[in-house]
Motif scaffolding. Structure first.
Motif, PDB file in Angstrom:
ATOM      1  N   PRO A  78       0.808  -1.230   0.000  1.00 44.11           N
ATOM      2  CA  PRO A  78       0.000   0.000   0.000  1.00 44.11           C
ATOM      3  C   PRO A  78       0.840   1.279   0.000  1.00 44.11           C
ATOM      4  CG  PRO A  78      -0.818  -1.540   1.640  1.00 44.11           C
ATOM      5  CD  PRO A  78       0.484  -2.078   1.148  1.00 44.11           C
ATOM      6  N   LEU A  79       2.098   1.169   0.386  1.00 42.41           N
ATOM      7  CA  LEU A  79       2.964   2.336   0.450  1.00 42.41           C
ATOM      8  C   LEU A  79       3.703   2.591  -0.856  1.00 42.41           C
ATOM      9  CD1 LEU A  79       4.537   1.539   3.932  1.00 42.41           C
ATOM     10  CD2 LEU A  79       2.549   2.971   3.447  1.00 42.41           C
ATOM     11  N   LEU A  80       3.656   1.629  -1.785  1.00 37.66           N
ATOM     12  CA  LEU A  80       4.423   1.718  -3.021  1.00 37.66           C
ATOM     13  C   LEU A  80       3.560   2.271  -4.148  1.00 37.66           C
ATOM     14  CD1 LEU A  80       6.177  -1.767  -2.823  1.00 37.66           C
ATOM     15  CD2 LEU A  80       7.154   0.455  -2.233  1.00 37.66           C
ATOM     16  N   PRO A  81       4.154   3.120  -5.007  1.00 37.30           N
ATOM     17  CA  PRO A  81       3.384   3.669  -6.123  1.00 37.30           C
ATOM     18  C   PRO A  81       3.303   2.680  -7.283  1.00 37.30           C
ATOM     19  CG  PRO A  81       5.614   4.523  -6.188  1.00 37.30           C
ATOM     20  CD  PRO A  81       5.504   3.682  -4.926  1.00 37.30           C
ATOM     21  N   GLY A  82       2.394   2.935  -8.185  1.00 41.20           N
ATOM     22  CA  GLY A  82       2.309   2.169  -9.421  1.00 41.20           C
ATOM     23  C   GLY A  82       1.330   1.020  -9.366  1.00 41.20           C
ATOM     24  N   PRO A  83       1.132   0.396 -10.529  1.00 41.56           N
ATOM     25  CA  PRO A  83       0.222  -0.751 -10.599  1.00 41.56           C
ATOM     26  C   PRO A  83       0.822  -1.968  -9.895  1.00 41.56           C
ATOM     27  CG  PRO A  83       1.214  -0.339 -12.740  1.00 41.56           C
ATOM     28  CD  PRO A  83       1.648   0.771 -11.842  1.00 41.56           C
ATOM     29  N   PRO A  84      -0.013  -2.903  -9.474  1.00 34.97           N
ATOM     30  CA  PRO A  84       0.468  -4.059  -8.704  1.00 34.97           C
ATOM     31  C   PRO A  84       1.588  -4.851  -9.373  1.00 34.97           C
ATOM     32  CG  PRO A  84      -1.918  -3.966  -8.635  1.00 34.97           C
ATOM     33  CD  PRO A  84      -1.477  -2.914  -9.593  1.00 34.97           C
ATOM     34  N   ALA A  85       1.477  -5.137 -10.663  1.00 38.00           N
ATOM     35  CA  ALA A  85       2.507  -5.924 -11.347  1.00 38.00           C
ATOM     36  C   ALA A  85       3.851  -5.200 -11.331  1.00 38.00           C
ATOM     37  CB  ALA A  85       2.085  -6.243 -12.776  1.00 38.00           C
ATOM     38  N   ALA A  86       3.829  -3.892 -11.516  1.00 38.42           N
ATOM     39  CA  ALA A  86       5.073  -3.114 -11.511  1.00 38.42           C
ATOM     40  C   ALA A  86       5.682  -3.055 -10.105  1.00 38.42           C
ATOM     41  CB  ALA A  86       4.815  -1.705 -12.037  1.00 38.42           C
ATOM     42  N   ARG A  87       4.826  -2.872  -9.086  1.00 41.84           N
ATOM     43  CA  ARG A  87       5.327  -2.842  -7.704  1.00 41.84           C
ATOM     44  C   ARG A  87       5.987  -4.158  -7.336  1.00 41.84           C
ATOM     45  NH1 ARG A  87      -0.014  -0.547  -6.012  1.00 41.84           N
ATOM     46  NH2 ARG A  87      -0.502  -2.672  -5.422  1.00 41.84           N
ATOM     47  N   GLY A  88       5.289  -5.264  -7.628  1.00 46.22           N
ATOM     48  CA  GLY A  88       5.828  -6.583  -7.296  1.00 46.22           C
ATOM     49  C   GLY A  88       7.124  -6.863  -8.026  1.00 46.22           C
ATOM     50  N   THR A  89       7.166  -6.515  -9.315  1.00 43.83           N
ATOM     51  CA  THR A  89       8.376  -6.747 -10.109  1.00 43.83           C
ATOM     52  C   THR A  89       9.532  -5.918  -9.578  1.00 43.83           C
ATOM     53  OG1 THR A  89       7.019  -7.236 -12.030  1.00 43.83           O
ATOM     54  CG2 THR A  89       9.323  -6.705 -12.439  1.00 43.83           C
ATOM     55  N   PHE A  90       9.280  -4.665  -9.265  1.00 42.68           N
ATOM     56  CA  PHE A  90      10.332  -3.799  -8.743  1.00 42.68           C
ATOM     57  C   PHE A  90      10.932  -4.373  -7.460  1.00 42.68           C
ATOM     58  CE2 PHE A  90      11.587  -0.447  -5.776  1.00 42.68           C
ATOM     59  CZ  PHE A  90      12.654   0.098  -6.480  1.00 42.68           C
ATOM     60  N   VAL A  91      10.079  -4.762  -6.535  1.00 47.06           N
ATOM     61  CA  VAL A  91      10.558  -5.269  -5.245  1.00 47.06           C
ATOM     62  C   VAL A  91      11.311  -6.595  -5.437  1.00 47.06           C
ATOM     63  CG1 VAL A  91       9.803  -6.108  -2.982  1.00 47.06           C
ATOM     64  CG2 VAL A  91       8.800  -4.050  -3.933  1.00 47.06           C
ATOM     65  N   ALA A  92      10.787  -7.482  -6.277  1.00 47.68           N
ATOM     66  CA  ALA A  92      11.440  -8.780  -6.497  1.00 47.68           C
ATOM     67  C   ALA A  92      12.784  -8.615  -7.193  1.00 47.68           C
ATOM     68  CB  ALA A  92      10.528  -9.696  -7.300  1.00 47.68           C
ATOM     69  N   LEU A  93      12.858  -7.743  -8.194  1.00 46.56           N
ATOM     70  CA  LEU A  93      14.139  -7.530  -8.879  1.00 46.56           C
ATOM     71  C   LEU A  93      15.140  -6.809  -7.983  1.00 46.56           C
ATOM     72  CD1 LEU A  93      12.992  -6.718 -12.509  1.00 46.56           C
ATOM     73  CD2 LEU A  93      14.246  -8.733 -11.724  1.00 46.56           C
ATOM     74  N   ALA A  94      14.657  -5.922  -7.129  1.00 45.68           N
ATOM     75  CA  ALA A  94      15.558  -5.265  -6.171  1.00 45.68           C
ATOM     76  C   ALA A  94      16.168  -6.303  -5.230  1.00 45.68           C
ATOM     77  CB  ALA A  94      14.807  -4.192  -5.384  1.00 45.68           C
ATOM     78  N   GLU A  95      15.349  -7.251  -4.780  1.00 44.54           N
ATOM     79  CA  GLU A  95      15.861  -8.321  -3.922  1.00 44.54           C
ATOM     80  C   GLU A  95      16.878  -9.174  -4.680  1.00 44.54           C
ATOM     81  OE1 GLU A  95      15.672 -12.561  -2.430  1.00 44.54           O
ATOM     82  OE2 GLU A  95      14.832 -11.797  -4.294  1.00 44.54           O
ATOM     83  N   HIS A  96      16.602  -9.469  -5.939  1.00 43.90           N
ATOM     84  CA  HIS A  96      17.524 -10.263  -6.761  1.00 43.90           C
ATOM     85  C   HIS A  96      18.881  -9.577  -6.882  1.00 43.90           C
ATOM     86  CE1 HIS A  96      19.382 -12.274 -10.108  1.00 43.90           C
ATOM     87  NE2 HIS A  96      19.198 -11.239 -10.902  1.00 43.90           N
ATOM     88  N   VAL A  97      18.862  -8.309  -7.260  1.00 44.86           N
ATOM     89  CA  VAL A  97      20.115  -7.576  -7.456  1.00 44.86           C
ATOM     90  C   VAL A  97      20.867  -7.432  -6.133  1.00 44.86           C
ATOM     91  CG1 VAL A  97      21.079  -5.328  -8.104  1.00 44.86           C
ATOM     92  CG2 VAL A  97      19.326  -6.406  -9.529  1.00 44.86           C
ATOM     93  N   ALA A  98      20.140  -7.199  -5.049  1.00 44.35           N
ATOM     94  CA  ALA A  98      20.794  -7.028  -3.742  1.00 44.35           C
ATOM     95  C   ALA A  98      21.434  -8.325  -3.244  1.00 44.35           C
ATOM     96  CB  ALA A  98      19.779  -6.516  -2.725  1.00 44.35           C
ATOM     97  N   LEU A  99      20.770  -9.465  -3.487  1.00 42.51           N
ATOM     98  CA  LEU A  99      21.270 -10.727  -2.923  1.00 42.51           C
ATOM     99  C   LEU A  99      22.114 -11.565  -3.884  1.00 42.51           C
ATOM    100  CD1 LEU A  99      18.218 -11.894  -0.782  1.00 42.51           C
ATOM    101  CD2 LEU A  99      20.286 -10.682  -0.059  1.00 42.51           C
ATOM    102  N   TRP A 100      22.158 -11.208  -5.162  1.00 42.80           N
ATOM    103  CA  TRP A 100      22.925 -12.013  -6.110  1.00 42.80           C
ATOM    104  C   TRP A 100      24.389 -12.173  -5.682  1.00 42.80           C
ATOM    105  CZ3 TRP A 100      21.928 -15.557  -9.480  1.00 42.80           C
ATOM    106  CH2 TRP A 100      22.933 -15.990 -10.338  1.00 42.80           C
ATOM    107  N   PRO A 101      25.050 -11.157  -5.164  1.00 40.16           N
ATOM    108  CA  PRO A 101      26.442 -11.353  -4.734  1.00 40.16           C
ATOM    109  C   PRO A 101      26.616 -12.445  -3.676  1.00 40.16           C
ATOM    110  CG  PRO A 101      25.968  -9.020  -4.909  1.00 40.16           C
ATOM    111  CD  PRO A 101      24.662  -9.745  -5.074  1.00 40.16           C
ATOM    112  N   ALA A 102      25.548 -12.815  -2.961  1.00 41.40           N
ATOM    113  CA  ALA A 102      25.642 -13.890  -1.973  1.00 41.40           C
ATOM    114  C   ALA A 102      25.879 -15.246  -2.644  1.00 41.40           C
ATOM    115  CB  ALA A 102      24.381 -13.941  -1.117  1.00 41.40           C
ATOM    116  N   GLY A 103      25.695 -15.311  -3.969  1.00 39.25           N
ATOM    117  CA  GLY A 103      26.010 -16.540  -4.697  1.00 39.25           C
ATOM    118  C   GLY A 103      27.462 -16.956  -4.520  1.00 39.25           C
ATOM    119  N   ARG A 104      28.329 -16.001  -4.296  1.00 34.66           N
ATOM    120  CA  ARG A 104      29.747 -16.294  -4.044  1.00 34.66           C
ATOM    121  C   ARG A 104      29.891 -17.156  -2.782  1.00 34.66           C
ATOM    122  NH1 ARG A 104      33.893 -13.704  -6.287  1.00 34.66           N
ATOM    123  NH2 ARG A 104      32.535 -12.008  -6.939  1.00 34.66           N
ATOM    124  N   LEU A 105      29.068 -16.858  -1.764  1.00 36.31           N
ATOM    125  CA  LEU A 105      29.087 -17.673  -0.541  1.00 36.31           C
ATOM    126  C   LEU A 105      28.626 -19.091  -0.833  1.00 36.31           C
ATOM    127  CD1 LEU A 105      27.572 -15.125   1.998  1.00 36.31           C
ATOM    128  CD2 LEU A 105      29.966 -15.839   1.808  1.00 36.31           C
TER     129      LEU A 105
END
Length: 190
Positions: A78-105
């Motif tokens: 409810p705090l995020l702007p935009g349509p639901p599909a865009a909000r969900g995609t943004f948050v999921a891709l942000a998590e992907h980019v943030a955690l991808w470096p953990a693949g090294r572990l």
């Protein structure tokens, strides 16, 4: 904004369903991206190591992670702007980019690392995971918005259109009729 348990549970359901679709489509994207990277296997082999039998625990962990992500997302949506599909995609891709470096572990310390592809430096695996997160995000956003519809804003009644145009005797406002409303009256001339 207050914490809503039902909203959270419905978000968890949306996340679990979206993750289930992710897991079901993985054989297709493994072919499309030419990478054998498999999230269910990565999580399952964390439990089983190099032994077989990784699918059931991997799927359970994967769906559980999706449910947790969906529960948190439901509180943030409810705090995020935009349509639901865009909000969900943004948050999921942000998590992907943030955690991808953990693949090294994972490449260095995962108990089943000898059975898993190396993720560090693999562009195919990175884009494969980006596709998965985008799919998950679209599904999560749409499912969560349908399970947790936003309440409609209250409709304010229209002000009485005759409020400033009719005098108490019902014959109207002479200043308006003459078009000479005084500046300090608050009634603009027409």
């Amino acid at each position: 904004m207050s914490f809503d348990t039902r909203r959270t549970l419905r978000g968890a359901l949306a996340g679990a369903l979206a993750t289930g679709v992710w897991a079901l489509q993985q054989p297709l994207d493994k072919r499309a991206f030419g990478s054998c990277y498999d999230d269910v296997e990565l999580l399952g082999r964390f439990v089983t190591g190099t032994r077989d039998g990784w699918f059931a625990p991997g799927l359970a962990l994967h769906v559980g992670n999706g449910a947790l992500f969906g529960a948190v997302y439901a509180q943030l949506a409810p705090l995020l702007p935009g349509p639901p599909a865009a909000r969900g995609t943004f948050v999921a891709l942000a998590e992907h980019v943030a955690l991808w470096p953990a693949g090294r572990l994972s490449d260095r310390h995962h108990p089943g690392r000898d059975e898993l592809p190396v993720l560090t430096g693999s562009r195919r695996a990175f884009w494969q995971a980006a596709w998965r997160h985008a799919l998950f995000g679209v599904l999560l956003g749409e499912l969560e918005s349908r399970l947790n519809p936003q309440p409609l804003p209250p409709v304010e009644p229209d002000p009485d259109p005759l409020e400033h145009h009719v005098s108490s005797n019902g014959h109207g406002d002479i200043a308006r009729a003459a078009g000479v409303a005084r500046v300090d009256s608050g009634i603009p001339p027409e």
